[in-house]
Design an enzyme around this catalytic site. Structure first.
Site, PDB file in Angstrom:
ATOM      1  N   ASP A   1       3.483  -0.256  -7.388  1.00  0.00           N
ATOM      2  CA  ASP A   1       2.126  -0.503  -7.881  1.00  0.00           C
ATOM      3  C   ASP A   1       1.136   0.369  -7.123  1.00  0.00           C
ATOM      4  OD1 ASP A   1       0.138  -1.854  -9.478  1.00  0.00           O
ATOM      5  OD2 ASP A   1      -0.476  -2.885  -7.658  1.00  0.00           O
TER       6      ASP A   1
ATOM      7  N   ALA B   1      -1.709  -4.726  -9.617  1.00  0.00           N
ATOM      8  CA  ALA B   1      -1.040  -6.018  -9.434  1.00  0.00           C
ATOM      9  C   ALA B   1      -2.031  -7.176  -9.334  1.00  0.00           C
ATOM     10  CB  ALA B   1      -0.141  -5.968  -8.199  1.00  0.00           C
ATOM     11  N   ALA B   2      -3.162  -6.927  -8.682  1.00  0.00           N
ATOM     12  CA  ALA B   2      -4.131  -8.022  -8.497  1.00  0.00           C
ATOM     13  C   ALA B   2      -5.309  -7.905  -9.461  1.00  0.00           C
ATOM     14  CB  ALA B   2      -4.630  -8.024  -7.058  1.00  0.00           C
TER      15      ALA B   2
ATOM     16  N   ARG C   1       0.859  -1.181   0.000  1.00  0.00           N
ATOM     17  CA  ARG C   1       0.000   0.000   0.000  1.00  0.00           C
ATOM     18  C   ARG C   1       0.900   1.238   0.000  1.00  0.00           C
ATOM     19  NH1 ARG C   1      -3.442  -2.879  -1.457  1.00  0.00           N
ATOM     20  NH2 ARG C   1      -5.487  -3.299  -0.568  1.00  0.00           N
TER      21      ARG C   1
ATOM     22  N   HIS D   1      -2.005   0.595  -9.404  1.00  0.00           N
ATOM     23  CA  HIS D   1      -2.604  -0.374  -8.464  1.00  0.00           C
ATOM     24  C   HIS D   1      -3.295  -1.522  -9.223  1.00  0.00           C
ATOM     25  CE1 HIS D   1      -4.297  -0.736  -4.116  1.00  0.00           C
ATOM     26  NE2 HIS D   1      -4.131  -1.929  -4.667  1.00  0.00           N
TER      27      HIS D   1
ATOM     28  N   GLU E   1      -3.213   8.223  -3.840  1.00  0.00           N
ATOM     29  CA  GLU E   1      -3.659   7.335  -4.912  1.00  0.00           C
ATOM     30  C   GLU E   1      -5.121   7.627  -5.234  1.00  0.00           C
ATOM     31  OE1 GLU E   1      -4.104   2.630  -5.103  1.00  0.00           O
ATOM     32  OE2 GLU E   1      -2.079   3.247  -4.563  1.00  0.00           O
TER      33      GLU E   1
HETATM   34  N1  LIG Z   1      -0.902  -4.183  -5.107  1.00  0.00           N
HETATM   35  C1  LIG Z   1      -1.971  -4.931  -4.999  1.00  0.00           C
HETATM   36  O1  LIG Z   1      -2.829  -4.951  -5.869  1.00  0.00           O
HETATM   37  C2  LIG Z   1      -2.110  -5.828  -3.809  1.00  0.00           C
HETATM   38  C3  LIG Z   1      -2.751  -7.076  -3.970  1.00  0.00           C
HETATM   39  C4  LIG Z   1      -2.880  -7.897  -2.872  1.00  0.00           C
HETATM   40  C5  LIG Z   1      -2.373  -7.493  -1.635  1.00  0.00           C
HETATM   41  N2  LIG Z   1      -1.760  -6.281  -1.521  1.00  0.00           N
HETATM   42  C6  LIG Z   1      -1.206  -5.861  -0.223  1.00  0.00           C
HETATM   43  O2  LIG Z   1      -0.314  -6.850   0.214  1.00  0.00           O
HETATM   44  C7  LIG Z   1      -0.468  -7.006   1.618  1.00  0.00           C
HETATM   45  C8  LIG Z   1       0.026  -8.385   2.034  1.00  0.00           C
HETATM   46  O3  LIG Z   1      -0.887  -9.369   1.592  1.00  0.00           O
HETATM   47  P1  LIG Z   1      -0.746 -10.893   2.085  1.00  0.00           P
HETATM   48  O4  LIG Z   1      -1.946 -11.587   1.610  1.00  0.00           O
HETATM   49  O5  LIG Z   1       0.601 -11.431   1.786  1.00  0.00           O
HETATM   50  O6  LIG Z   1      -0.861 -10.663   3.669  1.00  0.00           O
HETATM   51  P2  LIG Z   1      -0.435 -11.672   4.839  1.00  0.00           P
HETATM   52  O7  LIG Z   1      -0.403 -13.063   4.369  1.00  0.00           O
HETATM   53  O8  LIG Z   1      -1.293 -11.309   6.004  1.00  0.00           O
HETATM   54  O9  LIG Z   1       1.084 -11.264   5.142  1.00  0.00           O
HETATM   55  C9  LIG Z   1       1.440 -10.023   5.646  1.00  0.00           C
HETATM   56  C10 LIG Z   1       2.816 -10.163   6.255  1.00  0.00           C
HETATM   57  O10 LIG Z   1       3.210  -8.860   6.694  1.00  0.00           O
HETATM   58  C11 LIG Z   1       3.850  -9.031   7.945  1.00  0.00           C
HETATM   59  N3  LIG Z   1       3.829  -7.801   8.725  1.00  0.00           N
HETATM   60  C12 LIG Z   1       2.819  -7.265   9.448  1.00  0.00           C
HETATM   61  N4  LIG Z   1       3.233  -6.158  10.070  1.00  0.00           N
HETATM   62  C13 LIG Z   1       4.540  -6.006   9.752  1.00  0.00           C
HETATM   63  C14 LIG Z   1       5.537  -5.055  10.093  1.00  0.00           C
HETATM   64  N5  LIG Z   1       5.283  -4.045  10.935  1.00  0.00           N
HETATM   65  N6  LIG Z   1       6.770  -5.203   9.557  1.00  0.00           N
HETATM   66  C15 LIG Z   1       7.058  -6.237   8.737  1.00  0.00           C
HETATM   67  N7  LIG Z   1       6.169  -7.182   8.389  1.00  0.00           N
HETATM   68  C16 LIG Z   1       4.927  -7.044   8.892  1.00  0.00           C
HETATM   69  C17 LIG Z   1       3.101 -10.141   8.646  1.00  0.00           C
HETATM   70  O11 LIG Z   1       3.936 -10.661   9.656  1.00  0.00           O
HETATM   71  P3  LIG Z   1       3.481 -11.833  10.658  1.00  0.00           P
HETATM   72  O12 LIG Z   1       3.449 -13.074   9.802  1.00  0.00           O
HETATM   73  O13 LIG Z   1       4.565 -11.898  11.683  1.00  0.00           O
HETATM   74  O14 LIG Z   1       2.137 -11.435  11.191  1.00  0.00           O
HETATM   75  C18 LIG Z   1       2.867 -11.097   7.470  1.00  0.00           C
HETATM   76  O15 LIG Z   1       3.954 -11.965   7.330  1.00  0.00           O
HETATM   77  C19 LIG Z   1      -1.960  -6.750   1.853  1.00  0.00           C
HETATM   78  O16 LIG Z   1      -2.201  -6.320   3.177  1.00  0.00           O
HETATM   79  C20 LIG Z   1      -2.294  -5.700   0.830  1.00  0.00           C
HETATM   80  O17 LIG Z   1      -2.196  -4.409   1.402  1.00  0.00           O
HETATM   81  C21 LIG Z   1      -1.627  -5.459  -2.583  1.00  0.00           C
END
Ligand SMILES: NC(=O)c1ccc[n+]([C@@H]2O[C@H](COP(=O)([O-])OP(=O)(O)OC[C@H]3O[C@@H](n4cnc5c(N)ncnc54)[C@H](OP(=O)(O)O)[C@@H]3O)[C@@H](O)[C@H]2O)c1
Length: 303
Positions: free
Chosen positions: A242, A268-269, A219, A266, A247
């Site tokens: 992305d 990517a997905a 984000r 934005h 935004e």
């Molecule tokens: N660009 C796009 O179109 C797009 C598409 C999909 C998702 N996204 C973004 O990508 C993010 C991640 O998605 P996901 O499905 O992979 O989520 P996820 O499986 O919940 O993974 C998020 C990871 O971030 C870690 N995290 C949380 N707080 C943190 C911090 N302060 N410092 C470092 N790491 C931290 C978590 O650690 P722990 O495992 O220790 O809890 C977890 O490993 C989403 O929240 C969304 O905002 C963007």
């Protein structure tokens, strides 16, 4: 059992669900349909604007909010007490991880430069960087982070993983200051939380090595845009984004013309694969809900 879903595609995914009344409603600020008081399961639009968020306050029977996205930061503060919020974790892993790998390769192999040169009609032969041998630091090693690592497996890179808490093979976020100076590529994939908002500030960027690439597929709010702009302006760092803050990026914003950065809006997905997987997840969740089974991807307080 009444479901509100934002599009005909989502409604079609719920076709034939026993006992379900599915209505296509994407709240846009005009008066809500009179059935708002009966909604138990709400799927907001992919990019929920304020009216779609505010609508939840007019749903006294609301039990579940199921997003089509993995990120839920725009909805989380407005989820009514007692309502379960579920995200689409997993549905976007392939698309988003693929974008990350594409962005890394495009930046390192100078595709944006060569595309500009092609448009200008110039055959601009030059050496470029190469991903092989580089150190890739994934900040937010969750579902998408792991998918990125799987896709990078053939590229002869060293992957370093960082999450909120340390676990086997994954460093804790507190170790970042020591890890950043060694990284050639820093990939942001952490959710927006009070801890991550603005975490990529001037101090974070200053610890990155000269010429390193920042990739943000998470984000825009994770990055202090002005601080990144200052590094780009000097030509010390590069970026592939992305997501941006703000935004959409308004006309005339410095990021449009700064050197060493390219961004996509934005997207990517935003692929058929993601869409199909998100629809499958909504169907699965709706079935679970209607049978009283545990839901997947329920967001808990410390998301
Ligand atoms: N660009 C796009 O179109 C797009 C598409 C999909 C998702 N996204 C973004 O990508 C993010 C991640 O998605 P996901 O499905 O992979 O989520 P996820 O499986 O919940 O993974 C998020 C990871 O971030 C870690 N995290 C949380 N707080 C943190 C911090 N302060 N410092 C470092 N790491 C931290 C978590 O650690 P722990 O495992 O220790 O809890 C977890 O490993 C989403 O929240 C969304 O905002 C963007």
């Amino acid at each position: 059992m009444r479901f509100w879903v934002p599009t005909g595609e989502v409604a079609a995914a719920l076709d034939g669900l026993p006992g379900a009344t599915v209505e296509v409603v994407a709240p846009d600020g005009t008066p809500l349909p009179g059935t708002a008081g009966e909604v138990e399961f709400y799927v907001p639009p992919f990019f929920p604007a304020q009216p779609a968020i505010a609508a939840m306050r007019q749903m006294p029977r609301l039990a579940v909010v199921q997003t089509l996205t993995a990120g839920i930061n725009s909805l989380l503060p407005d989820i009514p007490p007692g309502v379960r919020l579920c995200n689409a974790r997993g549905a976007h892993d392939a698309s988003t991880a693929e974008w990350v790998v594409a962005a890394i390769l495009a930046a390192i192999r100078e595709f944006p430069l060569f595309a500009r040169e092609q448009l200008a009609g110039r055959w601009s032969y030059q050496f470029t960087g190469c991903l092989a041998g580089q150190n890739v630091l994934i900040v937010g090693y969750g579902s998408i982070g792991a998918a990125v690592e799987r896709r990078l497996a053939g590229f002869e890179v060293q992957v370093v993983r960082v999450a909120r808490a340390a676990r086997d093979g994954v460093a804790a976020v507190g170790e970042l200051p020591g890890l950043l100076p060694a990284a050639d590529v820093v990939v942001l994939l952490a959710p927006t939380t009070p801890e991550t908002a603005g975490m990529v500030d001037a101090a974070f960027l200053a610890r990155m090595k000269d010429g390193a690439l920042l990739v943000n597929a998470a984000r825009g709010s994770l990055v202090v845009t002005g601080a990144l702009g200052a590094e780009l302006e000097q030509g010390r760092l590069r970026a592939a984004l992305d997501v941006t803050d703000p935004e959409p990026l308004p006309p005339g914003h410095p990021l449009w013309t700064l050197p060493g950065v390219f961004f996509t809006p934005h997207v990517a997905a935003s692929t058929p694969v993601s869409a199909a997987r998100a629809l499958r997840l909504v169907r699965d969740q709706a079935e679970r809900f209607s049978h009283g089974l545990p839901l997947l991807n329920v967001i808990s307080g410390d998301y």
